[in-house]
Design a protein around this motif. Structure first.
Motif, short mmCIF file in Angstrom:
data_model
loop_
_atom_site.label_atom_id
_atom_site.label_comp_id
_atom_site.label_asym_id
_atom_site.label_seq_id
_atom_site.Cartn_x
_atom_site.Cartn_y
_atom_site.Cartn_z
N PHE A 172 -42.25 44.00 -11.55
CA PHE A 172 -42.78 43.18 -12.63
C PHE A 172 -42.79 41.72 -12.22
N THR A 195 -44.89 38.76 -21.93
CA THR A 195 -45.43 37.93 -20.85
C THR A 195 -45.12 38.45 -19.45
N TYR A 196 -44.28 39.45 -19.32
CA TYR A 196 -44.00 40.00 -18.00
C TYR A 196 -45.08 41.03 -17.68
N GLU A 197 -45.53 41.04 -16.44
CA GLU A 197 -46.65 41.90 -16.06
C GLU A 197 -46.23 42.92 -15.01
N SER A 201 -54.87 43.14 -19.05
CA SER A 201 -54.46 42.28 -17.94
C SER A 201 -55.44 42.39 -16.79
N SER A 226 -54.81 42.26 -13.72
CA SER A 226 -54.25 42.87 -12.51
C SER A 226 -54.74 44.31 -12.33
N LYS A 262 -49.37 51.43 -15.99
CA LYS A 262 -47.98 51.65 -16.36
C LYS A 262 -47.53 52.99 -15.79
#
Length: 192
Positions: free
Chosen positions: A80, A143-145, A32, A34, A38
């Motif tokens: 998220f 699809t959640y980031e 990703s 971003s 995690k």
């Protein structure tokens, strides 16, 4: 004309299809953009976070999906971007989660404004497993980031876990162990 005949007549079509397939596979392997990390838990009370964005409650509160904007949710202070699932959070019964940390509601099922603001200190340890399941769900969702952590109850202004979060993690792990013991006891009874 069938697809096979088309590919035989125009070999470039087959090459383009193969190229698109390769690009699709490669794109799933690219991390990703971003750069968010995690949040990892190695043992009870341990909450290791590195290179994480710290978000204020004011910023989170602006991410409710208004005017087709982003939708962010927070679970145990982990934020998220769930904009791809906006229909679940904007104008629905789950709207309590949009733009806030409503961790207690994940386990109580009380999606009212009051339920969303409930403190986890009011929740029995045995009910905390539901929150952990939801936290994992958001981390593992396709699809959640993961965006960062929420400054406040669970993380300080530097993104470091607070004592409240560490104590909550111990409670969650304790509850998981008890549930495991209860499941073992139930299996033994069922065998008899």
């Amino acid at each position: 004309m069938t697809l096979t005949r088309y590919a035989q007549k125009y070999p470039i079509f087959l090459s383009l299809a193969a190229l698109l397939l390769i690009l699709a596979v490669i794109s799933t392997q690219i991390p990703s953009s971003s750069g968010a990390k995690k949040v990892e838990y190695d043992k009870p009370g341990d909450c290791a976070v590195s290179d994480v964005r710290v978000i204020t409650s004011e910023e989170l509160n602006k991410k409710k999906g208004d005017n087709e904007g982003e939708v962010w949710v927070s679970v145990l202070g982990e934020i998220f971007d769930v904009s791809t699932g906006r229909h679940h959070y904007v104008g629905s019964s789950y709207s309590v989660f949009a733009g806030s940390d409503s961790s207690a509601a994940f386990t109580t099922g009380d999606f009212s404004e009051k339920g969303g603001k409930k403190s986890l200190d009011e929740i029995e340890d045995k009910e905390l497993g539901g929150i952990e399941s939801w936290r994992k769900f958001y981390h593992e969702h396709e699809t959640y980031e993961f965006i960062g952590v929420l400054e406040g109850i669970y993380y300080d202004k530097d993104g470091k876990p607070t004592d409240d979060l560490k104590n909550l993690r111990v409670r969650i792990e304790s509850a998981k162990k008890k549930r495991g013991e209860l499941k073992k006891d139930k299996k033994k009874k069922d065998k008899k």
